[in-house]
Enzyme design. Structure first.
Site, PDB file in Angstrom:
ATOM      1  N   HIS A   1       0.940  -1.151  -0.073  1.00 29.61           N
ATOM      2  CA  HIS A   1       0.018  -0.234  -0.192  1.00 29.61           C
ATOM      3  C   HIS A   1       0.685   1.110   0.013  1.00 29.61           C
ATOM      4  O   HIS A   1       2.021   1.191   0.593  1.00 29.61           O
ATOM      5  CB  HIS A   1      -0.900   0.183   1.300  1.00 29.61           C
ATOM      6  CG  HIS A   1      -1.604  -1.146   1.445  1.00 29.61           C
ATOM      7  ND1 HIS A   1      -1.419  -2.057   2.675  1.00 29.61           N
ATOM      8  CD2 HIS A   1      -2.658  -1.795   0.709  1.00 29.61           C
ATOM      9  CE1 HIS A   1      -2.505  -3.069   2.576  1.00 29.61           C
ATOM     10  NE2 HIS A   1      -3.008  -2.886   1.365  1.00 29.61           N
TER      11      HIS A   1
ATOM     12  N   GLU B 265      -4.116  -4.152  -4.386  1.00 30.99           N
ATOM     13  CA  GLU B 265      -5.527  -3.952  -4.250  1.00 30.99           C
ATOM     14  C   GLU B 265      -5.994  -2.842  -4.138  1.00 30.99           C
ATOM     15  O   GLU B 265      -6.815  -2.306  -3.323  1.00 30.99           O
ATOM     16  CB  GLU B 265      -6.188  -4.859  -3.249  1.00 30.99           C
ATOM     17  CG  GLU B 265      -5.403  -5.032  -1.974  1.00 30.99           C
ATOM     18  CD  GLU B 265      -5.661  -3.755  -0.828  1.00 30.99           C
ATOM     19  OE1 GLU B 265      -6.395  -2.800  -1.386  1.00 30.99           O
ATOM     20  OE2 GLU B 265      -5.565  -4.094   0.263  1.00 30.99           O
TER      21      GLU B 265
END
Length: 296
Positions: free
Chosen positions: A212, A250
């Site tokens: 992330h 994601e």
């Protein structure tokens, strides 16, 4: 395509047995010709004979000593700032979900990666998070509406201290600060995918890793710089653990600015799926494809 060794000046030739200067010389050669797949070492460099202690990425099997781009970029020199051998004794253990998980050493400390990206004109580095040093900056970044839209962590300084401490104590996560030319610009989390929430949404391998990231400084935005940090972070993840063959992500499906970099950087969109808090795109980046076609 090969690099034209005739354009190399003799004065610029380091010894192949001097690892750091030699690796930087090779990096510079590939940077000057972004399409070169290999370099044949000039005779001036090897005339005195080939030392058996040559770096492992030098191919001496036939003809003149040769360096292949993909093999060189997967070597730890000169970018990785901690021993790659830290995974030497790593193995797999049974996880709580019935699947094997990596048994691995503690996260490294300090600067872990550094590389100059010619196309962006910046030196990108990553270092481990230090809560006392980084909390004020992290608090400012998370409370920027641009960042808060995606991270939803626009909280108090005390709450964000707890956030960082939780991340630093989580064995499946490694939090780092990204810097351009020594100036902090972003925060990144590198995680073991099978142990992450993402692991339940695809057939995660035990050595798959994901990330992330956020860029907190507006001055650090822009196409060239964004491409540089994504390449740098992916490069570091692959260098850090030789067993990692897949990097995953994601991002939110509406994060169009980030997703438009995917194809050029060897990330493929596998599917869309729903987390409890967002709809995401599952992204895969394979080691061979990354080193085979992404210019570093």
């Amino acid at each position: 395509m090969t690099f034209d060794a005739a354009t190399i000046t003799k004065a610029a030739l380091p010894s192949p047995n001097d690892p750091q200067p030699f690796a930087r010389w090779v990096e510079d050669r590939f940077a000057k010709d972004g399409k070169a797949t290999h370099i044949d070492l000039p005779s001036e460099m090897t005339r005195a004979g080939i030392d058996p202690r040559l770096p492992g990425y030098v191919d001496t099997r036939a003809g003149p000593p040769r360096i292949h781009r993909s093999g060189f970029l997967q070597s730890p020199e000169p970018w990785l700032k901690h021993p790659q051998t830290r995974f030497q004794s790593a193995g797999l253990i049974a996880g709580p979900d019935g699947r094997d998980h990596p048994l691995r050493p503690a996260n490294p400390q300090g600067v872990v990666y550094e590389k100059f990206f010619v196309d962006a004109g910046i030196n990108v580095s990553f270092r481990s998070v230090d809560t006392e040093r980084d909390l004020d900056t992290f608090h400012r970044w998370q409370n920027d509406p641009r960042v808060a839209y995606f991270w939803e962590e626009d909280r108090s300084r005390g709450e964000l201290r707890g956030f960082l401490e939780d991340r630093l104590s989580d064995p499946h996560n490694f939090s780092v600060i990204g810097e351009y030319d020594g100036v902090p610009v972003g925060y990144f989390e590198i995680y073991w995918a099978r142990e992450d929430r993402l692991g339940a949404y695809y057939e995660a391998g035990p050595w798959d890793r994901g990330w992330h990231g956020l860029i907190g400084e507006v001055s650090a935005l822009g196409r060239a710089k964004t491409s540089a940090w994504i390449r740098a972070l992916t490069h570091y993840i692959f260098l850090d653990c030789p067993m990692t063959d897949l990097v995953v992500g994601e991002p939110r499906v509406d994060n169009a600015k980030l997703l438009r970099y995917a194809d050029a950087l060897a990330y493929r969109k596998i599917k869309e799926f729903d987390f409890p808090h967002k709809r995401s795109a599952l992204m895969h980046c394979a080691r061979d494809e990354f080193f085979g076609r992404v210019a570093l």
